[in-house]
Design a protein around this motif. Structure first.
Motif, mmCIF file in Angstrom:
data_model
loop_
_atom_site.group_PDB
_atom_site.id
_atom_site.type_symbol
_atom_site.label_atom_id
_atom_site.label_comp_id
_atom_site.label_asym_id
_atom_site.label_seq_id
_atom_site.Cartn_x
_atom_site.Cartn_y
_atom_site.Cartn_z
ATOM 1 N N HIS B 258 -22.026 -59.948 -3.815
ATOM 2 C CA HIS B 258 -20.575 -60.197 -3.848
ATOM 3 C C HIS B 258 -19.800 -58.942 -4.230
ATOM 4 O O HIS B 258 -18.689 -58.743 -3.770
ATOM 5 C CB HIS B 258 -20.198 -61.391 -4.733
ATOM 6 C CG HIS B 258 -20.799 -61.427 -6.088
ATOM 7 N ND1 HIS B 258 -22.005 -62.023 -6.349
ATOM 8 C CD2 HIS B 258 -20.360 -60.951 -7.277
ATOM 9 C CE1 HIS B 258 -22.281 -61.918 -7.642
ATOM 10 N NE2 HIS B 258 -21.306 -61.269 -8.228
ATOM 11 N N HIS B 273 -13.406 -70.127 -6.342
ATOM 12 C CA HIS B 273 -14.719 -69.748 -5.789
ATOM 13 C C HIS B 273 -14.922 -68.239 -5.841
ATOM 14 O O HIS B 273 -16.042 -67.761 -5.728
ATOM 15 C CB HIS B 273 -14.854 -70.237 -4.339
ATOM 16 C CG HIS B 273 -15.049 -71.714 -4.244
ATOM 17 N ND1 HIS B 273 -14.008 -72.584 -4.068
ATOM 18 C CD2 HIS B 273 -16.164 -72.471 -4.340
ATOM 19 C CE1 HIS B 273 -14.479 -73.825 -4.051
ATOM 20 N NE2 HIS B 273 -15.777 -73.785 -4.216
ATOM 21 N N THR B 303 -28.929 -61.378 -7.100
ATOM 22 C CA THR B 303 -27.896 -62.300 -6.613
ATOM 23 C C THR B 303 -26.874 -62.713 -7.670
ATOM 24 O O THR B 303 -25.745 -63.006 -7.343
ATOM 25 C CB THR B 303 -28.525 -63.597 -6.053
ATOM 26 O OG1 THR B 303 -29.122 -64.324 -7.122
ATOM 27 C CG2 THR B 303 -29.537 -63.279 -4.967
ATOM 28 N N HIS B 305 -26.940 -65.502 -8.803
ATOM 29 C CA HIS B 305 -26.746 -66.884 -8.325
ATOM 30 C C HIS B 305 -26.313 -67.754 -9.508
ATOM 31 O O HIS B 305 -27.051 -67.917 -10.465
ATOM 32 C CB HIS B 305 -28.085 -67.364 -7.764
ATOM 33 C CG HIS B 305 -28.107 -68.754 -7.221
ATOM 34 N ND1 HIS B 305 -27.687 -69.059 -5.943
ATOM 35 C CD2 HIS B 305 -28.531 -69.915 -7.771
ATOM 36 C CE1 HIS B 305 -27.859 -70.358 -5.728
ATOM 37 N NE2 HIS B 305 -28.359 -70.912 -6.822
ATOM 38 N N LEU B 325 -22.579 -68.796 -5.987
ATOM 39 C CA LEU B 325 -23.941 -68.867 -5.465
ATOM 40 C C LEU B 325 -24.287 -67.573 -4.731
ATOM 41 O O LEU B 325 -23.407 -66.898 -4.223
ATOM 42 C CB LEU B 325 -24.077 -70.051 -4.503
ATOM 43 C CG LEU B 325 -23.813 -71.435 -5.091
ATOM 44 C CD1 LEU B 325 -24.078 -72.502 -4.029
ATOM 45 C CD2 LEU B 325 -24.677 -71.689 -6.316
ATOM 46 N N HIS B 329 -27.612 -66.302 0.853
ATOM 47 C CA HIS B 329 -26.944 -65.368 1.761
ATOM 48 C C HIS B 329 -27.210 -63.902 1.442
ATOM 49 O O HIS B 329 -26.755 -63.014 2.168
ATOM 50 C CB HIS B 329 -25.433 -65.636 1.755
ATOM 51 C CG HIS B 329 -25.076 -67.056 2.088
ATOM 52 N ND1 HIS B 329 -24.397 -67.884 1.224
ATOM 53 C CD2 HIS B 329 -25.377 -67.802 3.172
ATOM 54 C CE1 HIS B 329 -24.269 -69.084 1.788
ATOM 55 N NE2 HIS B 329 -24.850 -69.062 2.954
ATOM 56 N N ARG B 399 -21.002 -74.187 3.365
ATOM 57 C CA ARG B 399 -21.301 -74.868 2.109
ATOM 58 C C ARG B 399 -21.988 -76.211 2.351
ATOM 59 O O ARG B 399 -22.558 -76.797 1.444
ATOM 60 C CB ARG B 399 -20.033 -75.044 1.263
ATOM 61 C CG ARG B 399 -19.049 -76.062 1.778
ATOM 62 C CD ARG B 399 -17.965 -76.369 0.762
ATOM 63 N NE ARG B 399 -16.910 -75.378 0.784
ATOM 64 C CZ ARG B 399 -15.825 -75.448 1.556
ATOM 65 N NH1 ARG B 399 -15.643 -76.474 2.372
ATOM 66 N NH2 ARG B 399 -14.906 -74.508 1.521
ATOM 67 N N LEU B 402 -26.323 -75.984 2.265
ATOM 68 C CA LEU B 402 -27.025 -75.258 1.204
ATOM 69 C C LEU B 402 -28.157 -76.088 0.602
ATOM 70 O O LEU B 402 -28.067 -77.318 0.530
ATOM 71 C CB LEU B 402 -26.032 -74.879 0.097
ATOM 72 C CG LEU B 402 -24.894 -73.951 0.516
ATOM 73 C CD1 LEU B 402 -23.837 -73.896 -0.580
ATOM 74 C CD2 LEU B 402 -25.431 -72.552 0.800
ATOM 75 N N THR B 409 -20.262 -71.543 -2.955
ATOM 76 C CA THR B 409 -20.445 -70.267 -2.255
ATOM 77 C C THR B 409 -19.090 -69.680 -1.881
ATOM 78 O O THR B 409 -18.193 -70.412 -1.478
ATOM 79 C CB THR B 409 -21.295 -70.439 -0.981
ATOM 80 O OG1 THR B 409 -21.309 -69.179 -0.289
ATOM 81 C CG2 THR B 409 -20.745 -71.507 -0.044
ATOM 82 N N TYR B 411 -18.829 -67.630 0.564
ATOM 83 C CA TYR B 411 -19.018 -67.128 1.931
ATOM 84 C C TYR B 411 -18.826 -68.193 3.007
ATOM 85 O O TYR B 411 -19.110 -67.943 4.174
ATOM 86 C CB TYR B 411 -20.418 -66.507 2.075
ATOM 87 C CG TYR B 411 -20.724 -65.469 1.020
ATOM 88 C CD1 TYR B 411 -19.993 -64.287 0.957
ATOM 89 C CD2 TYR B 411 -21.714 -65.689 0.070
ATOM 90 C CE1 TYR B 411 -20.249 -63.336 -0.022
ATOM 91 C CE2 TYR B 411 -21.979 -64.740 -0.910
ATOM 92 C CZ TYR B 411 -21.250 -63.576 -0.958
ATOM 93 O OH TYR B 411 -21.505 -62.645 -1.927
ATOM 94 N N HIS B 412 -18.386 -69.379 2.624
ATOM 95 C CA HIS B 412 -18.230 -70.465 3.585
ATOM 96 C C HIS B 412 -17.440 -69.984 4.805
ATOM 97 O O HIS B 412 -16.322 -69.475 4.675
ATOM 98 C CB HIS B 412 -17.511 -71.646 2.921
ATOM 99 C CG HIS B 412 -17.319 -72.821 3.839
ATOM 100 N ND1 HIS B 412 -18.361 -73.601 4.270
ATOM 101 C CD2 HIS B 412 -16.205 -73.333 4.406
ATOM 102 C CE1 HIS B 412 -17.897 -74.545 5.068
ATOM 103 N NE2 HIS B 412 -16.595 -74.401 5.169
#
Lengths: 327, 437
Positions: B258, B273, B303, B305, B325, B329, B399, B402, B409, B411-412
């Motif tokens: 990210h 998010h 990550t 995460h 998350l 990805h 999303r 997953l 996330t 990145y949706h």
């Protein structure tokens, strides 16, 4: 650029055009007259439902919005939630969904979190959201009523109709904003309104109360209040938000008063026509001396009473979405 | 266990690639070469054009067990890891309660031993992650714990951090620091700058991270103990750690997808998010983090995460919890950041597998107590912890699909390039053509 607030939510004054601002001020002028009637009511929003949701305490803004909605004949749902949504155990989204189920046209929202109004507008995209103050972000109706009040007073002095002047009275007008800029949603909305309308804005504050990016704002920073006293046509004082812990940003309240308070001594140096404004509630003796607050130059009560026509105008334009049928 | 032969893939070694077949028998790599003979009944898979390398290793996974199992369990986090191509993950200790003792670490390792990928655990540096008294690092080290961190926050008190480094050094374990000075970052919910000011959100300045990076470099110099810098997010942080490494100090660096894929502008609609600590930074810092993948400043991609229940991400931005998350990805985003079709597979596997395995103490040569070897060579006799990554696989993050219990996330809807086809853990195909087996 937002060219008109008609038919849309009002979340911020950032990016609202001069024409859109003038449209609100002119619409508010037409509602001032309603205030002078025996029957203070027009049917403009008859049958419409406006919810007033205050997640943060407020007296004047809330009463002013609710009065405005009632004068437009809207049905008003009023919900005061003093505690935060988290403490209550219900999310903002759920609260809004619950109220929306009652059939809403508009939500007036006050919240301690910046961005809450924008989030709500995402949750209920079919409802007009009017931001009544969100965290440190924006308080658009305060910015509008401050601009409205300035234009009204200046027009009266010149004996002209405020509506006919458009934005002309702001052209080159010298406005000094003093105090806790960094924590002030009023300062952000005021600067957006004044600069867009054509005013020249300076700000004065202790270094700790200036936003980190103040150099990118369309304003001039003056290091010293005294330096700009005689320059100003209008002085807008901001509340030192001690309840938000702002006290720790200055060594003491008395030092703040000495350096940035509008004391009697400073008031004596003002030009007689300089207007004094404050969004309230005032910390008397801190940012503004009691005696100064009661001078004729102080138009603080005008700001309060103008809250109603401005909020009528905002509700009317955002909800009804047309200017034609003002009664 | 079924034998599998992966035919004609690009086998990625630690310094070169070659086209070869890889035969997996009984949990081990049994043969690597051209036209390998497979035993009768072996499954034959054509992986032409795909990269075959050691399974990814995540240094930084927040599983929410114990404490917040509705957001993620050890089992569900492991599923998310598997589809992301990871064969091993390191569970962060900021659970509720924190993993600061042998009983809790044992619990996580036992649950992990039943999970679909290998689960190592990081211990807390201080008791309860309160930043005051040292956690029992020696006892935890005997259990096989190799990484210690108070992540979620950094150890704020410099004297406590110095003591922790001195205590850790002879144990042969590594500390990992979340660098943010809480006095500077307190109450902030996004990167400090013009955007935070306009949005009326209190900022977490880059300096909050950089002062702790600067402090900790001096403490590494003082103690000689190794230190891993978690999720560095600014150009200056990376430059400081790079200079420390050039000087010979034992420092390592991870960066997150990210921080090299998203910048602070994502926060401009107050969508929580995109709230994370350290925060999404300016485009200049994002470029520096991205550059660290290729210029050698970053050792590893991790990550961070961080699963959170959906309703918490609906809260106002300043009230919502930080974290997003990452497991599912990360590989695609890293591939994209390395240049996509021009990405160097050797560097990709160094960042995603070999270096993180070394930092976490999970290499085949490291002493093994609970886990098999990760991040090693694709060579005969090694544990078959492998990933098959298709650099041409195009897909869209969603999303809805997953494996994580959570859906937070950022990145949706994002178009991604490069996709995990197979994940092999201890010889078992746990992800088959992108789907859990």
């Amino acid at each position: 650029m937002i060219e008109s607030i008609r038919g849309r939510s009002l979340l911020s004054l950032h990016g609202v055009s001069r024409e859109a601002l003038v449209e609100v001020l002119d619409t508010a002028e037409s509602f001032v007259e309603v205030h002078q009637r025996t029957v203070k009511k027009v049917p403009a929003l008859k049958g419409r439902v406006v919810a007033s949701l205050f997640f943060e305490e407020s007296t004047r803004t809330r009463l002013s919005f609710e009065t405005a909605a009632k004068r437009l004949s809207a049905d008003v749902l009023s919900l005061a939630v003093a505690s935060s949504s988290v403490k209550k155990g219900e999310s903002l989204r759920d609260t809004i969904a619950t109220i929306d189920a009652l059939g809403l046209d508009a939500v007036v929202l006050r919240h301690r979190s910046s961005g809450a109004a924008e989030q709500v507008s995402r949750f209920v995209p079919h409802v007009r959201v009017i931001n009544a103050g969100d965290g440190l972000h924006q308080h658009p109706t305060q910015g509008l009523l401050d601009a409205f009040t300035i234009r009204q007073v200046l027009a009266e002095r010149r004996g002209v109709s405020a509506v006919e002047t458009g934005a002309a009275l702001f052209d080159g007008l010298r406005v000094l904003i003093v105090g806790d800029i960094v924590h002030s949603r009023v300062a952000r909305s005021d600067v957006d309104a004044y600069v867009t309308l054509g005013a020249h804005v300076r700000v004065a504050a202790p270094g700790t109360l200036l936003p980190i990016d103040i150099d990118t704002w369309p304003v001039e920073v003056v290091g010293d209040f005294d330096e700009a006293l005689e320059w100003a046509d209008v002085i807008g004082l901001l509340r030192l938000q001690n309840e938000r812990g702002t006290g720790s940003f200055v060594p003491s309240l008395s030092e703040y008063t000495t350096t940035f308070g509008l004391t009697v001594a400073r008031a004596r140096r003002l030009r007689p026509e300089t207007l004094l404004m404050h969004p309230g509630p005032i910390n008397r003796g801190v940012e503004l001396d009691s005696a100064v607050a009661d001078l004729p130059a102080a138009i603080i009560e005008r700001q309060v009473s103008n809250g109603v026509p401005i909020r009528m105008a905002v509700l009317y334009l955002t909800v009804a979405g047309t200017i034609r049928e003002v009664a | 266990m079924e034998s599998v032969v992966l035919r004609n893939g690009v086998v990625v070694g630690s310094d070169a690639v070659s086209v070869a077949d890889v035969l997996i028998v009984d949990g081990l790599i049994a043969a690597v070469g051209v036209n390998v003979d497979a035993p009768v009944g072996a499954r034959d898979v054509d992986v032409t054009g795909c990269w075959v390398g050691p399974g990814f290793v995540d240094l930084h996974t927040h599983l929410r067990e114990p404490g917040r199992e509705s957001a993620e369990t050890i089992a569900s986090g492991a599923l998310a890891a598997a589809v992301g191509g990871f064969s091993a993950i390191v569970a962060m200790p900021n659970t509720e309660p924190a993993i600061d003792n042998v009983a809790l670490a044992t619990y996580v390792l036992d649950q992990g031993s039943r999970a679909v990928v290998d689960v190592a655990v990081a211990g807390a540096i201080t008791q309860g992650r309160h930043g005051e008294r040292l956690a029992p690092m020696a006892e935890l080290a005997q259990l096989g714990v190799r990484l210690f961190t108070d992540d979620g926050t950094g150890v704020q008190n410099a004297a406590v951090m110095r003591r922790a480094l001195s205590y850790a050094r002879p144990l042969g374990v590594r500390l990992a620091q979340h660098c943010e000075d809480e006095n500077l970052a307190a109450d902030g919910s996004m990167n400090e700058g013009s955007l935070s000011s306009r949005l009326g959100l209190i900022g977490r300045p880059a300096a909050a991270e950089e002062v702790m990076v600067a402090r900790d470099i001096q403490l590494v110099r003082l103690t000689g103990a190794p230190l891993h810098f978690l999720h560095l997010s600014t150009a200056r942080s990376l430059a400081m750690v790079g200079a420390a490494r050039d000087e010979g100090l034992p420092v390592t660096v991870e960066v997150t997808p990210h921080h090299f894929s998203l910048d602070e502008s994502a926060c401009s609609t107050y969508d929580a998010h995109f709230k994370v600590n350290p925060p999404l930074r300016s485009p200049e810092d994002v470029a520096a983090v991205r550059a660290s993948l290729t210029n050698g400043l970053a050792d590893a991609v991790a990550t961070d995460h961080a699963p959170h229940a959906a309703e918490l991400k609906d809260l106002p931005f300043d009230e919502a919890p930080a974290g997003m998350l990452g497991l599912e990805h990360a590989a695609s985003l890293t591939y994209e950041a390395l240049g996509g079709s021009s990405a160097d597979p050797v560097r990709f596997f160094a960042l995603m597998s070999r270096n993180p395995a070394r930092i976490a103490g999970l290499r085949p040569s490291d002493d093994r107590i609970r886990h098999s070897g990760h991040g090693g060579a694709v060579a005969v006799g090694e544990d078959a912890n492998l990933v098959v990554f298709d650099p041409n696989g195009a897909w869209v993050a969603s999303r809805e699909t997953l494996q994580s219990l959570a859906s937070n996330t950022p990145y949706h809807g994002r178009n991604l390039m490069g996709r995990v086809r197979f994940t092999v853990v201890r010889g078992a195909v746990v992800v088959d053509e992108g789907v859990l087996a």
